[in-house]
Design a protein around this motif. Structure first.
Motif, PDB file in Angstrom:
ATOM      1  N   ALA A 218      16.468  -2.102  -8.834  1.00 59.89           N
ATOM      2  CA  ALA A 218      16.595  -2.305 -10.279  1.00 59.89           C
ATOM      3  C   ALA A 218      15.442  -3.132 -10.837  1.00 59.89           C
ATOM      4  CB  ALA A 218      17.928  -2.984 -10.598  1.00 59.89           C
ATOM      5  N   LYS A 219      14.771  -3.875  -9.961  1.00 61.30           N
ATOM      6  CA  LYS A 219      13.643  -4.714 -10.384  1.00 61.30           C
ATOM      7  C   LYS A 219      12.332  -3.949 -10.209  1.00 61.30           C
ATOM      8  CE  LYS A 219      16.192  -8.352 -11.201  1.00 61.30           C
ATOM      9  NZ  LYS A 219      16.329  -9.413 -10.224  1.00 61.30           N
ATOM     10  N   ASN A 220      11.309  -4.381 -10.922  1.00 60.46           N
ATOM     11  CA  ASN A 220      10.020  -3.713 -10.775  1.00 60.46           C
ATOM     12  C   ASN A 220       9.274  -4.237  -9.543  1.00 60.46           C
ATOM     13  OD1 ASN A 220       8.648  -6.124 -11.506  1.00 60.46           O
ATOM     14  ND2 ASN A 220       8.764  -5.593 -13.669  1.00 60.46           N
ATOM     15  N   ALA A 221       8.139  -3.621  -9.276  1.00 62.93           N
ATOM     16  CA  ALA A 221       7.370  -3.987  -8.083  1.00 62.93           C
ATOM     17  C   ALA A 221       6.937  -5.447  -8.124  1.00 62.93           C
ATOM     18  CB  ALA A 221       6.154  -3.077  -7.954  1.00 62.93           C
ATOM     19  N   ARG A 222       6.547  -5.926  -9.304  1.00 63.45           N
ATOM     20  CA  ARG A 222       6.079  -7.314  -9.423  1.00 63.45           C
ATOM     21  C   ARG A 222       7.195  -8.294  -9.049  1.00 63.45           C
ATOM     22  NH1 ARG A 222       1.213  -7.824 -11.926  1.00 63.45           N
ATOM     23  NH2 ARG A 222       1.640 -10.058 -12.207  1.00 63.45           N
ATOM     24  N   ASP A 223       8.404  -8.026  -9.531  1.00 64.73           N
ATOM     25  CA  ASP A 223       9.528  -8.925  -9.226  1.00 64.73           C
ATOM     26  C   ASP A 223       9.871  -8.892  -7.743  1.00 64.73           C
ATOM     27  OD1 ASP A 223       9.695  -9.657 -11.862  1.00 64.73           O
ATOM     28  OD2 ASP A 223      11.332  -8.293 -12.356  1.00 64.73           O
ATOM     29  N   ASN A 224       9.803  -7.700  -7.132  1.00 62.60           N
ATOM     30  CA  ASN A 224      10.089  -7.607  -5.703  1.00 62.60           C
ATOM     31  C   ASN A 224       9.090  -8.419  -4.887  1.00 62.60           C
ATOM     32  OD1 ASN A 224      12.262  -5.586  -4.552  1.00 62.60           O
ATOM     33  ND2 ASN A 224      11.563  -4.703  -6.487  1.00 62.60           N
ATOM     34  N   LEU A 225       7.833  -8.375  -5.271  1.00 62.17           N
ATOM     35  CA  LEU A 225       6.814  -9.136  -4.552  1.00 62.17           C
ATOM     36  C   LEU A 225       6.926 -10.632  -4.822  1.00 62.17           C
ATOM     37  CD1 LEU A 225       3.764  -6.757  -5.128  1.00 62.17           C
ATOM     38  CD2 LEU A 225       5.039  -7.082  -3.009  1.00 62.17           C
TER      39      LEU A 225
ATOM     40  N   ILE B  19       0.399 -11.644  -6.887  1.00 60.70           N
ATOM     41  CA  ILE B  19       1.002 -10.317  -7.058  1.00 60.70           C
ATOM     42  C   ILE B  19      -0.078  -9.279  -7.341  1.00 60.70           C
ATOM     43  CG2 ILE B  19       2.437  -8.917  -8.610  1.00 60.70           C
ATOM     44  CD1 ILE B  19       4.274 -11.369  -8.907  1.00 60.70           C
ATOM     45  N   ASP B  20      -0.980  -9.601  -8.265  1.00 57.83           N
ATOM     46  CA  ASP B  20      -2.063  -8.665  -8.588  1.00 57.83           C
ATOM     47  C   ASP B  20      -2.930  -8.386  -7.367  1.00 57.83           C
ATOM     48  OD1 ASP B  20      -1.317  -8.349 -11.250  1.00 57.83           O
ATOM     49  OD2 ASP B  20      -2.513 -10.063 -11.924  1.00 57.83           O
ATOM     50  N   GLN B  21      -3.196  -9.432  -6.604  1.00 58.44           N
ATOM     51  CA  GLN B  21      -4.024  -9.282  -5.407  1.00 58.44           C
ATOM     52  C   GLN B  21      -3.355  -8.357  -4.393  1.00 58.44           C
ATOM     53  OE1 GLN B  21      -4.805 -13.024  -3.448  1.00 58.44           O
ATOM     54  NE2 GLN B  21      -5.706 -12.058  -1.646  1.00 58.44           N
ATOM     55  N   ILE B  22      -2.043  -8.552  -4.188  1.00 60.05           N
ATOM     56  CA  ILE B  22      -1.311  -7.725  -3.222  1.00 60.05           C
ATOM     57  C   ILE B  22      -1.246  -6.278  -3.700  1.00 60.05           C
ATOM     58  CG2 ILE B  22       0.962  -7.298  -2.199  1.00 60.05           C
ATOM     59  CD1 ILE B  22       1.367 -10.343  -2.149  1.00 60.05           C
ATOM     60  N   CYS B  23      -0.966  -6.071  -4.974  1.00 61.11           N
ATOM     61  CA  CYS B  23      -0.893  -4.702  -5.511  1.00 61.11           C
ATOM     62  C   CYS B  23      -2.217  -3.976  -5.343  1.00 61.11           C
ATOM     63  CB  CYS B  23      -0.482  -4.738  -6.984  1.00 61.11           C
ATOM     64  SG  CYS B  23       1.249  -5.168  -7.259  1.00 61.11           S
ATOM     65  N   ASP B  24      -3.305  -4.684  -5.607  1.00 59.48           N
ATOM     66  CA  ASP B  24      -4.621  -4.086  -5.391  1.00 59.48           C
ATOM     67  C   ASP B  24      -4.814  -3.755  -3.917  1.00 59.48           C
ATOM     68  OD1 ASP B  24      -5.208  -4.356  -8.085  1.00 59.48           O
ATOM     69  OD2 ASP B  24      -6.396  -6.181  -7.824  1.00 59.48           O
TER      70      ASP B  24
ATOM     71  N   VAL C  15       5.171  -1.156  -1.818  1.00 59.52           N
ATOM     72  CA  VAL C  15       5.756  -2.419  -2.287  1.00 59.52           C
ATOM     73  C   VAL C  15       6.380  -3.160  -1.111  1.00 59.52           C
ATOM     74  CG1 VAL C  15       7.440  -3.492  -3.821  1.00 59.52           C
ATOM     75  CG2 VAL C  15       6.166  -1.483  -4.598  1.00 59.52           C
ATOM     76  N   LEU C  16       7.084  -2.418  -0.250  1.00 67.60           N
ATOM     77  CA  LEU C  16       7.711  -3.035   0.916  1.00 67.60           C
ATOM     78  C   LEU C  16       6.657  -3.669   1.820  1.00 67.60           C
ATOM     79  CD1 LEU C  16      10.562  -3.341   2.190  1.00 67.60           C
ATOM     80  CD2 LEU C  16      10.037  -1.346   3.575  1.00 67.60           C
ATOM     81  N   PHE C  17       5.551  -2.964   2.050  1.00 66.26           N
ATOM     82  CA  PHE C  17       4.456  -3.525   2.845  1.00 66.26           C
ATOM     83  C   PHE C  17       3.893  -4.772   2.165  1.00 66.26           C
ATOM     84  CE2 PHE C  17       4.580  -0.191   5.757  1.00 66.26           C
ATOM     85  CZ  PHE C  17       3.532  -0.242   6.663  1.00 66.26           C
ATOM     86  N   GLY C  18       3.780  -4.718   0.841  1.00 63.99           N
ATOM     87  CA  GLY C  18       3.226  -5.845   0.103  1.00 63.99           C
ATOM     88  C   GLY C  18       4.013  -7.125   0.302  1.00 63.99           C
ATOM     89  N   LYS C  19       5.333  -7.004   0.527  1.00 62.65           N
ATOM     90  CA  LYS C  19       6.176  -8.188   0.703  1.00 62.65           C
ATOM     91  C   LYS C  19       5.742  -9.017   1.905  1.00 62.65           C
ATOM     92  CE  LYS C  19      10.694  -7.562   0.104  1.00 62.65           C
ATOM     93  NZ  LYS C  19      11.135  -8.346  -1.064  1.00 62.65           N
ATOM     94  N   CYS C  20       5.235  -8.352   2.950  1.00 68.40           N
ATOM     95  CA  CYS C  20       4.830  -9.131   4.126  1.00 68.40           C
ATOM     96  C   CYS C  20       3.546  -9.912   3.852  1.00 68.40           C
ATOM     97  CB  CYS C  20       4.679  -8.238   5.353  1.00 68.40           C
ATOM     98  SG  CYS C  20       3.233  -7.172   5.352  1.00 68.40           S
ATOM     99  N   PHE C  21       2.716  -9.428   2.910  1.00 63.80           N
ATOM    100  CA  PHE C  21       1.523 -10.190   2.530  1.00 63.80           C
ATOM    101  C   PHE C  21       1.921 -11.419   1.716  1.00 63.80           C
ATOM    102  CE2 PHE C  21      -0.343  -6.030   3.363  1.00 63.80           C
ATOM    103  CZ  PHE C  21      -1.478  -6.371   4.078  1.00 63.80           C
ATOM    104  N   GLY C  22       2.981 -11.283   0.921  1.00 57.73           N
ATOM    105  CA  GLY C  22       3.461 -12.425   0.149  1.00 57.73           C
ATOM    106  C   GLY C  22       4.037 -13.513   1.026  1.00 57.73           C
ATOM    107  N   GLN C  23       4.654 -13.111   2.137  1.00 52.83           N
ATOM    108  CA  GLN C  23       5.275 -14.078   3.036  1.00 52.83           C
ATOM    109  C   GLN C  23       4.255 -14.738   3.970  1.00 52.83           C
ATOM    110  OE1 GLN C  23       8.637 -14.362   2.539  1.00 52.83           O
ATOM    111  NE2 GLN C  23       8.595 -16.231   3.761  1.00 52.83           N
TER     112      GLN C  23
END
Length: 500
Positions: A343-350, A376-381, A405-413
């Protein structure tokens, strides 16, 4: 022989986008015709028009040689075209019989005749070879059983065309075999089947022809008997098959994870290590225990005996949140149920993972929103998520973009060890190549990577070492030099290699 379905110059335009560009396609009686292409290639747009869910902007659609215009999905079904979409149309709180007869209800006078519907549903299921209780609640069925119910709904009328959208994405090997036996019966009856799948290894088993789409246009249609996997991948992506899997430098460092004599639900006596800078593949049949093993490592299921050490500390039966905080991250194979908030967008998930990382890094009680948004912008890029998709609800993204987006979450962590469980399920070859490059980058940056996969070519081509599981036991530990398809398949069924 007249064509069951034929499209001529079929086109679908949206503001600023041509989703389908003058597509010619046809389906003959008694054949399986595969639609193959990357996410966004136009496959879903094409079948939505064949199914009556969407109207073309230009072009013609012919059924048995006569031009037709479908007003709705029900209109297409009345003319013998039925679609089993990847997202089922079942109502989970109703019974199997109620779902099968939804819109086709049998009545006894003014009342619904539930007894007659259960009896007829039982007959229909038996005729198709499906062993399902018509009185069962749909929510309690496996995905494979739900798919069988969805298919059974197509047999109210005179079925001429069955469209299957990613039908094997969540099935076990045995369930896939059963589905293919059913497809063979339909072919023998003259039913035409449009089949969409990213599992290219399936095509040889069931397909007569394959049409490859790219960027909304037809690249070509080929007879399956006259082509092979390498040629299809090159048609789809414009790249040779051997360019899909990158070469990952093997520079193993310190041991991060050490598992000793681990016994957990469905797992017996597992021992292995994972080091920095390596990709450890984990292979096995569906139900072998490969996911259960690492869910136990992550604290998602209880450890009954044995030990787990991560970065020198004992984390056996530690809370999952504590394990994540220490630097281990798990990407679930079910991105919709466990991995993402649709229900949330990609930015919120990250943002969730980035904020968690900030709080564990001594930033105090306040969220540094400027830093979060920049990250967030860096990960999306980094994961190549198009700017136009970042603020859309994640549920509206394609499977490939959801996986990014799922892969991006591991970069955020910013984890030290990342466990990818079925990282490319339902993802096209082009997106796979991009995700494999991310795995390469992580490993070569000194992260420890685990890739759990039911796709044997993926597990063998991406990993430096390979664990093979069968019946909850590690049956083999293979180096890159020891990996071959015949060797790995032997250990899928044979436990004699467990001591290696």
């Amino acid at each position: 022989m007249s064509k069951l379905i034929e499209t001529r110059g079929l086109t679908k335009k949206y503001p600023g986008v041509v989703a389908l560009d003058h597509v010619d396609f046809d389906l003959e009686p008694g054949e399986v015709h595969v639609l193959f292409g990357e996410n966004g290639a136009g496959k879903s747009t094409l079948i939505s028009m064949l199914a009556g869910a969407n109207a073309p902007s230009e072009g013609r659609l012919l059924l048995n040689g006569e031009e037709v215009q479908f007003e709705s999905v029900a209109d297409a079904q009345a003319k013998g075209i039925y679609t089993v979409f990847q997202e089922f149309s079942l109502i989970p709180t109703l019974t199997v019989a109620q779902n099968i007869f939804l819109g086709w209800e049998l009545r006894f006078g003014p009342f619904l005749d539930h007894r007659a519907m259960r009896a007829r549903a039982r007959e229909m299921l038996a005729e198709l070879g499906f062993d399902i209780d018509p009185a069962a609640i749909v929510a309690q069925l496996s995905r494979a059983q739900q798919q069988m119910v969805e298919i059974t709904k197509a047999f109210h009328g005179d079925l001429k065309v069955l469209i299957l959208d990613e039908p094997t994405a969540s099935l076990t090997d045995r369930e896939v075999d059963h589905l293919f036996e059913f497809v063979a019966k339909l072919k023998a009856q003259g039913v035409g089947i449009v089949y969409i799948s990213h599992r290219i290894q399936e095509f040889e088993r069931i397909a007569e022809r394959v049409t490859v789409l790219r960027d909304g246009a037809v690249i070509g249609t080929v007879a399956m008997a006259e082509t092979d996997e390498d040629a299809l991948v090159e048609m789809m992506t414009g790249r040779a098959f051997d360019q899909i899997y990158p070469s990952i430098t093997f520079s193993p460092g310190e041991t991060l994870l050490e598992v000793s004599d681990l016994t957990a639900p469905g797992i017996s006596g597992a021992c292995f290590q994972v080091r920095r800078g390596e990709v450890l593949g984990v292979a096995g049949l569906v139900g072998s225990g490969k996911s259960r093993l690492f869910r136990a490592v992550m604290g998602l299921t209880p450890v009954q005996s044995g030990s787990i050490r991560f970065k020198g500390a004992d984390i056996t039966n530690a809370p999952t949140r504590k394990i994540i905080t220490r630097g281990m991250y798990y990407l679930s194979p079910d991105r919709k149920a466990e991995g993402l908030d649709l229900a949330k967008n990609a930015r919120d998930n990250l943002a969730v993972n980035i904020i968690a990382g900030q709080r564990h890094s001594g930033h105090g009680p306040f969220i540094q929103w400027g830093a979060v948004n920049a990250k967030i912008d860096q990960i999306c890029d980094h994961v190549e998520l198009h700017a136009g998709y970042r603020s859309k609800p994640t549920s509206q993204l394609s499977g490939g973009n959801q996986q990014k987006v799922l892969f991006g979450k591991c970069f955020g962590q910013d984890a030290d060890l990342i466990i990818f469980d079925e990282p490319t399920v339902g993802v096209d070859m082009g997106t796979r190549a991009a995700l494999y490059l991310l795995i390469k980058e992580l490993a070569e940056a000194g992260k420890a990577i685990v890739v759990i996969s039911s796709d044997l070519p993926e597990a063998m081509n991406i990993a430096h070492r390979l664990l093979v599981l069968a019946h909850g036991t590690i049956t083999a530990k293979l180096s890159a030099d020891e990996m071959s398809e015949d060797t790995v398949l032997k250990y899928f069924f044979d436990e004699t290699g467990a001591s290696q």
